[in-house]
Design an enzyme around this catalytic site. Sequence first.
Site, PDB file in Angstrom:
ATOM      1  N   THR A 131       0.782  -1.356   0.083  1.00 36.63           N
ATOM      2  CA  THR A 131      -0.113   0.093  -0.079  1.00 36.63           C
ATOM      3  C   THR A 131       0.751   1.134  -0.093  1.00 36.63           C
ATOM      4  OG1 THR A 131      -1.510   1.124   1.467  1.00 36.63           O
ATOM      5  CG2 THR A 131      -0.080  -0.182   2.726  1.00 36.63           C
ATOM      6  N   ASP A 132       0.223   2.217  -0.587  1.00 36.66           N
ATOM      7  CA  ASP A 132       1.133   3.470  -0.502  1.00 36.66           C
ATOM      8  C   ASP A 132       1.101   4.159   0.885  1.00 36.66           C
ATOM      9  OD1 ASP A 132      -1.522   4.371  -0.036  1.00 36.66           O
ATOM     10  OD2 ASP A 132      -1.679   6.076  -1.555  1.00 36.66           O
ATOM     11  N   GLU A 133       0.404   3.547   2.130  1.00 33.25           N
ATOM     12  CA  GLU A 133       0.082   4.045   3.354  1.00 33.25           C
ATOM     13  C   GLU A 133       1.716   3.924   4.078  1.00 33.25           C
ATOM     14  OE1 GLU A 133      -3.483   3.488   5.400  1.00 33.25           O
ATOM     15  OE2 GLU A 133      -4.424   3.268   3.540  1.00 33.25           O
ATOM     16  N   TYR A 156      -1.929  -0.465  11.043  1.00 29.18           N
ATOM     17  CA  TYR A 156      -1.783  -1.209   9.614  1.00 29.18           C
ATOM     18  C   TYR A 156      -0.745  -0.915   8.706  1.00 29.18           C
ATOM     19  CZ  TYR A 156      -3.264  -1.658   5.024  1.00 29.18           C
ATOM     20  OH  TYR A 156      -3.274  -1.764   3.390  1.00 29.18           O
ATOM     21  N   LYS A 160       2.500  -3.346   7.232  1.00 26.83           N
ATOM     22  CA  LYS A 160       2.574  -3.497   5.958  1.00 26.83           C
ATOM     23  C   LYS A 160       3.992  -3.072   5.504  1.00 26.83           C
ATOM     24  CE  LYS A 160       0.168  -4.680   2.954  1.00 26.83           C
ATOM     25  NZ  LYS A 160      -0.193  -6.055   2.200  1.00 26.83           N
TER      26      LYS A 160
END
Length: 350
Positions: A131-133, A156, A160
Amino acid sequence: MKKILITGGAGFIGSHVVRLFVNKYPDYHIYNLDKLTYAGNLENLKDIEDAPNYTFIKGDIVDEKFINELFAKNEFDAVIHLAAESHVDRSITNPMEFIYTNVVGTVNLLNAARFVWKDDFSDKLFYHVSTDEVYGSLDEGGFFLETTPYDPQSPYSASKASSDHFVRAYHNTYGIPVVITNCSNNYGPNQFPEKLIPLFINNILNKKPLPVYGKGENVRDWLYVVDHARAIDVVFHKGKTGETYNIGGFNEWKNIDLIKVLCKTVDEKLGNPPGTSETLITYVKDRAGHDLRYAIDATKIMNELGWKPSLQFEEGISKTVDWYLENKEWLDNVTSGAYQDYYEKQYRTR
Ligand code: NAD
Ligand code: TYD
């Protein structure tokens, strides 16, 4: 016949990836490994469940023994790893589940692949979907590049980020051929109604308040899920081993603006007087540590691999709303039982 293991294939994005690969590549056998948590739903794959090149396996990536035996038995040629706990709000209330599945589960898969491939990596690939997060939060300006330093801010995104680091470490240390993609927010059919867009469609249909966190000024970069699946196909076949590719649609929206478009689209389709659904908007307590803005620079995958999004946002939203209106039963099924409990706990104090 190439044997490809797709993890998390009964979830939102995974089901679109499984469908694409099963239909497009009859000479691949697709094994879909999924634990069927609250977010996994075999209804998502009804249309392909009897395909001759498809097998579903129920199992948990955290279960090391099970994973090692599965790899020993099947000797997969490639892994496309999507299984994860994926919702930021749930990671705030229950971080451990995210560490088990997202970190330990990923390392279990890497170990099993390493063991079964026995240092002969020709034609093998471990594709990690991220993810870009992991890049953290942006202010008003700038974009996330593949070279942006990791700065995860939620449990989260920290889980990741950790899994991404392990994937790169296994490439560097053991030579496992890997590729990682970091994608922006997805939307589209089959998304569990805990994430913003399907939650708000479901609440509009049930005339429930639309809980906007904070002032609704956070910005997300939205991509139609089928375009993400197409990008995964392109990177799987043309991506360079060891590389990272950012995936996004250059499509930033302030939450409140997106919510208004969503309300208008639903009203039009239901024949409601203009402004009906907007009256449900309710500003509630902000998410803890709420990232202000995500924005992906997807130039690398566009220039090097020739991928680009196929849908404009208005068209994607229209198709998405149509899908939820036509699949009321799917929504009712996934929002019965445990969902009510989750909803009550998540929104009671807001
Ligand atoms: P999802 O929550 O809809 O689906 C996750 C799937 O993984 C479910 O089918 C679930 O049953 C399965 N799963 C969970 N724990 C498991 C375990 N221990 N063992 C086996 N299966 C397990 O998630 P999604 O939105 O489809 O996201 C898929 C992947 O894409 C995730 O890795 C996520 O981090 C990443 N991603 C998501 C987005 C997004 O906007 N949704 C954006 C970028 C990247
Ligand atoms: P979400 O769909 O949870 O994705 P992510 O947090 O991974 O970006 O949320 C998208 C945006 O919508 C995010 O800024 C949080 C906000 N949001 C609300 O305002 N209300 C809600 O009930 C939810 C679930 C999200």
